[in-house]
Design an enzyme around this catalytic site. Structure first.
Site, PDB file in Angstrom:
ATOM      1  N   SER A 132      44.479  85.457 -44.084  1.00  0.00           N
ATOM      2  CA  SER A 132      44.573  86.912 -43.847  1.00  0.00           C
ATOM      3  C   SER A 132      43.252  87.575 -44.212  1.00  0.00           C
ATOM      4  O   SER A 132      42.513  87.071 -45.080  1.00  0.00           O
ATOM      5  CB  SER A 132      45.688  87.511 -44.711  1.00  0.00           C
ATOM      6  OG  SER A 132      45.611  88.920 -44.667  1.00  0.00           O
ATOM      7  N   TYR A 145      49.375  88.637 -53.003  1.00  0.00           N
ATOM      8  CA  TYR A 145      49.279  88.126 -51.626  1.00  0.00           C
ATOM      9  C   TYR A 145      47.842  87.659 -51.353  1.00  0.00           C
ATOM     10  O   TYR A 145      47.624  86.564 -50.834  1.00  0.00           O
ATOM     11  CB  TYR A 145      49.685  89.235 -50.656  1.00  0.00           C
ATOM     12  CG  TYR A 145      49.647  88.867 -49.182  1.00  0.00           C
ATOM     13  CD1 TYR A 145      50.479  87.881 -48.663  1.00  0.00           C
ATOM     14  CD2 TYR A 145      48.773  89.517 -48.306  1.00  0.00           C
ATOM     15  CE1 TYR A 145      50.453  87.549 -47.308  1.00  0.00           C
ATOM     16  CE2 TYR A 145      48.743  89.204 -46.950  1.00  0.00           C
ATOM     17  CZ  TYR A 145      49.578  88.219 -46.459  1.00  0.00           C
ATOM     18  OH  TYR A 145      49.551  87.887 -45.120  1.00  0.00           O
TER      19      TYR A 145
HETATM   20  N1  LIG Z   1      51.412  90.308 -39.509  1.00  0.00           N
HETATM   21  C1  LIG Z   1      50.295  90.549 -40.178  1.00  0.00           C
HETATM   22  O1  LIG Z   1      49.818  91.703 -40.271  1.00  0.00           O
HETATM   23  C2  LIG Z   1      49.558  89.404 -40.817  1.00  0.00           C
HETATM   24  C3  LIG Z   1      48.233  89.623 -41.231  1.00  0.00           C
HETATM   25  C4  LIG Z   1      47.539  88.603 -41.840  1.00  0.00           C
HETATM   26  C5  LIG Z   1      48.131  87.367 -42.014  1.00  0.00           C
HETATM   27  N2  LIG Z   1      49.422  87.172 -41.609  1.00  0.00           N
HETATM   28  C6  LIG Z   1      50.006  85.844 -41.860  1.00  0.00           C
HETATM   29  O2  LIG Z   1      50.492  85.320 -40.643  1.00  0.00           O
HETATM   30  C7  LIG Z   1      51.533  84.379 -40.914  1.00  0.00           C
HETATM   31  C8  LIG Z   1      52.701  84.662 -39.969  1.00  0.00           C
HETATM   32  O3  LIG Z   1      53.214  85.946 -40.279  1.00  0.00           O
HETATM   33  P1  LIG Z   1      53.848  86.920 -39.180  1.00  0.00           P
HETATM   34  O4  LIG Z   1      53.072  88.172 -39.218  1.00  0.00           O
HETATM   35  O5  LIG Z   1      54.039  86.217 -37.901  1.00  0.00           O
HETATM   36  O6  LIG Z   1      55.245  87.251 -39.895  1.00  0.00           O
HETATM   37  P2  LIG Z   1      56.749  86.923 -39.515  1.00  0.00           P
HETATM   38  O7  LIG Z   1      57.074  87.427 -38.161  1.00  0.00           O
HETATM   39  O8  LIG Z   1      57.558  87.382 -40.672  1.00  0.00           O
HETATM   40  O9  LIG Z   1      56.774  85.333 -39.451  1.00  0.00           O
HETATM   41  C9  LIG Z   1      56.695  84.554 -40.617  1.00  0.00           C
HETATM   42  C10 LIG Z   1      57.361  83.232 -40.344  1.00  0.00           C
HETATM   43  O10 LIG Z   1      57.340  82.460 -41.557  1.00  0.00           O
HETATM   44  C11 LIG Z   1      58.673  82.124 -41.885  1.00  0.00           C
HETATM   45  N3  LIG Z   1      58.847  82.010 -43.331  1.00  0.00           N
HETATM   46  C12 LIG Z   1      58.804  82.983 -44.260  1.00  0.00           C
HETATM   47  N4  LIG Z   1      59.053  82.466 -45.469  1.00  0.00           N
HETATM   48  C13 LIG Z   1      59.256  81.142 -45.285  1.00  0.00           C
HETATM   49  C14 LIG Z   1      59.568  80.081 -46.139  1.00  0.00           C
HETATM   50  N5  LIG Z   1      59.766  80.268 -47.461  1.00  0.00           N
HETATM   51  N6  LIG Z   1      59.716  78.844 -45.624  1.00  0.00           N
HETATM   52  C15 LIG Z   1      59.561  78.635 -44.298  1.00  0.00           C
HETATM   53  N7  LIG Z   1      59.283  79.607 -43.425  1.00  0.00           N
HETATM   54  C16 LIG Z   1      59.127  80.845 -43.920  1.00  0.00           C
HETATM   55  C17 LIG Z   1      59.503  83.252 -41.324  1.00  0.00           C
HETATM   56  O11 LIG Z   1      60.873  82.887 -41.274  1.00  0.00           O
HETATM   57  P3  LIG Z   1      62.033  84.031 -41.150  1.00  0.00           P
HETATM   58  O12 LIG Z   1      62.083  84.351 -39.673  1.00  0.00           O
HETATM   59  O13 LIG Z   1      63.246  83.342 -41.655  1.00  0.00           O
HETATM   60  O14 LIG Z   1      61.596  85.194 -41.984  1.00  0.00           O
HETATM   61  C18 LIG Z   1      58.834  83.395 -39.969  1.00  0.00           C
HETATM   62  O15 LIG Z   1      59.207  82.348 -39.112  1.00  0.00           O
HETATM   63  C19 LIG Z   1      51.881  84.545 -42.397  1.00  0.00           C
HETATM   64  O16 LIG Z   1      51.320  83.485 -43.125  1.00  0.00           O
HETATM   65  C20 LIG Z   1      51.211  85.854 -42.776  1.00  0.00           C
HETATM   66  O17 LIG Z   1      50.854  85.898 -44.138  1.00  0.00           O
HETATM   67  C21 LIG Z   1      50.146  88.153 -40.999  1.00  0.00           C
END
Ligand SMILES: NC(=O)c1ccc[n+]([C@@H]2O[C@H](COP(=O)([O-])OP(=O)(O)OC[C@H]3O[C@@H](n4cnc5c(N)ncnc54)[C@H](OP(=O)(O)O)[C@@H]3O)[C@@H](O)[C@H]2O)c1
Length: 242
Positions: A132, A145
Site C-alpha cells: 500500500s 496498517y
Molecule cells: N482498497 C484500497 O484502497 C487499498 C489500498 C492499498 C492497499 N490495499 C490492499 O489491497 C489488498 C486487497 O484489498 P481490497 O481493497 O481488494 O479489499 P477487499 O475488497 O476487502 O478484499 C480483501 C480480500 O482479502 C480477504 N481477507 C481479508 N481478511 C482475510 C483473512 N484473514 N484471511 C483470508 N482472506 C482475507 C477478504 O475476504 P472477505 O471477502 O471475507 O472480507 C477479501 O477477499 C489488501 O491487502 C489491502 O491492504 C487496498
C-alpha cells in the site's frame, strides 16, 4: 501464450476477485483462497476456479493449504499475496489486540502462506505482494496498517536472496486509495467514502482507483516479461504521491 497456474489469496472481493476474473479470461489455471466459505463457493460457481478456505490469521489452515496443494502435485507459476484488512485506529487509541490482529492478517499471514506454499512453487515462479502507499505516506489512523505492510516489504528483500536458488522472485505493488469493500469493512459510511473519492479528483488521474486499475501491474510482475525484476514495487496510485 503459456498457460500458468496462479494462486491469489483473498480473492472473494476487490482487487483479488478482479485479478481472478482477469486470469480466468486469460486462460490461466486459477486457485483462490479466502476466509469465508460461502463467498468462496459463490466465486467458484461464477468463475469455475479452485478455492481453499485459508484464513491468513489461522496458521493451521495455511499449513493445510500447502499440504493439500502438494499432495495434488500442483506447481504454482505465480502467487499473489493479496489478502488484507484495514482497521483504522488513532495511535493513542490503538490497543495490543488491534496491533496483533492487523499484524496477524497483513504480515504474519503472507509470511506463513508463502512458507506453506514454497514446496509447490515452480522454478521459475513469481510472487507479488499487495502492499500500500501507506508505506510511504502517513494517513491518520493507519499506524499499525502502515507497519504491517512495511514489515512484509522488508521481508521481501530477504526472500529474494534466500529463495533465489529455487527460481523464486518477489515484487510488490502499492495501491493508492481504491474503491473496494475494504473501506466499508473499515467502518467508513458511504458518505465518508464518497467524500474521499471526490477528493481524489485533484490527483493527476482525476478519480479514485478501481480494482481493475491494478491488473496490468500485477500481471506484468507475474509475467515472464518481468523476469529480471527483484524487490521492485510499483506504485499504482493515480499520481497521488506526485
Ligand atoms: N482498497 C484500497 O484502497 C487499498 C489500498 C492499498 C492497499 N490495499 C490492499 O489491497 C489488498 C486487497 O484489498 P481490497 O481493497 O481488494 O479489499 P477487499 O475488497 O476487502 O478484499 C480483501 C480480500 O482479502 C480477504 N481477507 C481479508 N481478511 C482475510 C483473512 N484473514 N484471511 C483470508 N482472506 C482475507 C477478504 O475476504 P472477505 O471477502 O471475507 O472480507 C477479501 O477477499 C489488501 O491487502 C489491502 O491492504 C487496498
Amino acid at each position: 501464450m503459456q498457460i500458468k497456474t496462479i494462486l491469489i489469496t483473498g480473492a472473494t472481493s476487490g482487487i483479488g476477485l478482479a485479478l481472478a476474473k482477469h486470469n480466468v479470461a486469460l486462460g490461466n489455471n486459477v486457485i483462490i483462497t479466502g476466509r469465508n466459505q460461502e463467498k468462496l463457493d459463490a466465486v467458484v460457481a461464477d468463475l469455475g476456479v479452485k478455492a481453499y478456505l485459508a484464513d491468513s490469521a489461522n496458521l493451521d489452515q495455511l499449513a493445510s493449504l500447502g499440504k493439500s496443494l502438494e499432495e495434488e502435485g500442483v506447481k504454482l507459476d505465480g502467487v499473489v499475496l493479496n489478502a488484507g484488512i484495514f482497521h483504522p485506529s488513532p495511535f493513542m487509541n490503538a490497543t495490543p489486540a488491534h496491533f496483533d490482529e492487523m499484524i496477524a492478517v497483513n504480515t504474519k499471514g503472507p509470511f506463513f502462506t508463502l512458507q506453506a506454499l514454497q514446496p509447490c512453487l515452480a522454478n521459475p515462479s513469481s510472487v507479488v505482494f499487495v502492499s500500500s502507499i501507506v508505506v510511504q505516506k502517513g494517513f491518520p489512523g493507519s499506524a499499525v496498517y502502515s507497519a504491517s505492510k512495511a514489515a512484509f516489504e522488508a521481508v521481501i528483500h530477504v526472500l529474494n536472496v534466500e529463495l533465489a536458488d529455487l527460481g523464486v522472485r518477489v515484487n510488490s505493488i502499492r495501491p493508492g486509495i481504491t474503491a473496494t469493500e475494504i473501506h466499508s469493512k473499515a467502518g467508513m459510511s458511504t458518505e465518508q467514502q464518497t467524500a474521499v473519492f471526490e477528493s481524489l479528483k485533484a490527483t493527476p488521474l482525476g478519480r479514485e482507483l478501481r480494482a481493475e486499475d491494478h491488473l496490468g501491474s500485477i500481471q506484468y510482475l507475474l509475467d515472464d516479461a518481468s523476469t529480471p525484476l527483484r524487490n521492485v514495487t510499483i506504485e499504482v496510485d493515480g499520481g497521488y504521491l506526485v
